[in-house]
Motif scaffolding. Sequence first.
Motif, short mmCIF file in Angstrom:
data_model
loop_
_atom_site.label_atom_id
_atom_site.label_comp_id
_atom_site.label_asym_id
_atom_site.label_seq_id
_atom_site.Cartn_x
_atom_site.Cartn_y
_atom_site.Cartn_z
N TYR A 1 0.82 -1.21 0.00
CA TYR A 1 0.00 0.00 0.00
C TYR A 1 0.86 1.27 0.00
O TYR A 1 0.53 2.25 -0.64
N LYS A 2 1.98 1.23 0.71
CA LYS A 2 2.89 2.38 0.72
C LYS A 2 3.43 2.63 -0.69
O LYS A 2 3.46 3.76 -1.17
N ASN A 3 3.84 1.56 -1.37
CA ASN A 3 4.37 1.69 -2.72
C ASN A 3 3.31 2.21 -3.69
O ASN A 3 3.59 3.04 -4.56
N GLU A 4 2.07 1.73 -3.55
CA GLU A 4 0.98 2.21 -4.40
C GLU A 4 0.70 3.69 -4.14
O GLU A 4 0.45 4.46 -5.07
N LEU B 1 1.56 9.36 -6.37
CA LEU B 1 2.07 10.73 -6.25
C LEU B 1 3.21 11.00 -7.23
O LEU B 1 3.73 12.11 -7.27
N GLY B 2 3.60 9.98 -8.00
CA GLY B 2 4.68 10.16 -8.96
C GLY B 2 6.06 9.99 -8.36
O GLY B 2 7.02 10.58 -8.84
N ILE B 3 6.16 9.18 -7.32
CA ILE B 3 7.42 8.96 -6.62
C ILE B 3 7.80 7.49 -6.74
O ILE B 3 7.00 6.61 -6.43
N TYR B 4 9.04 7.23 -7.17
CA TYR B 4 9.51 5.84 -7.21
C TYR B 4 9.56 5.29 -5.80
O TYR B 4 9.96 5.98 -4.87
N GLU C 1 8.19 -6.08 -14.50
CA GLU C 1 7.08 -5.53 -13.72
C GLU C 1 7.49 -4.21 -13.08
O GLU C 1 6.73 -3.25 -13.06
N LEU C 2 8.71 -4.15 -12.58
CA LEU C 2 9.23 -2.93 -11.97
C LEU C 2 9.37 -1.82 -13.01
O LEU C 2 9.05 -0.67 -12.76
N VAL C 3 9.84 -2.18 -14.22
CA VAL C 3 9.95 -1.19 -15.30
C VAL C 3 8.58 -0.64 -15.65
O VAL C 3 8.40 0.57 -15.83
N ASN C 4 7.58 -1.51 -15.73
CA ASN C 4 6.22 -1.06 -16.03
C ASN C 4 5.69 -0.14 -14.94
O ASN C 4 5.03 0.86 -15.22
N ASP D 1 7.28 3.21 -15.32
CA ASP D 1 6.66 3.95 -16.43
C ASP D 1 5.37 4.62 -15.97
O ASP D 1 5.09 5.76 -16.34
N TYR D 2 4.58 3.91 -15.18
CA TYR D 2 3.34 4.48 -14.64
C TYR D 2 3.65 5.67 -13.74
O TYR D 2 2.99 6.71 -13.83
N VAL D 3 4.67 5.53 -12.89
CA VAL D 3 5.06 6.61 -11.99
C VAL D 3 5.50 7.83 -12.79
O VAL D 3 5.14 8.97 -12.48
N ASP D 4 6.27 7.61 -13.86
CA ASP D 4 6.69 8.71 -14.72
C ASP D 4 5.49 9.41 -15.35
O ASP D 4 5.45 10.64 -15.45
#
Length: 77
Positions: free
Chosen positions: A10-13, A18-21, A34-37, A40-43
């Motif tokens: 939940y913290k990662n989501e 918020l656009g933060i890795y 999966e991490l790359v995807n 990309d969503y965060v970007d």
Amino acid sequence: LDIYDLKNKYKNECLASLGIYSVEQKRERIVTQELVNQNDYVDFVYQGAKIERQRFVDELNKRANLNVKLIEVYDIN
């Protein structure tokens, strides 16, 4: 252990929304895509928020006859 994993998920989501890795762990190759995807969503989220902030600053400058500039600052842990 399950509650801790759920809390981290939940913290990662939340950070991603918020656009933060959020994931800085070493991962296996299968999970790497999966991490790359996710990054990309965060970007995408970050760029959307940045565009809105820039639009606000431009509109403020136009309406109030100001010269405000949007400056990005990166904080790397």
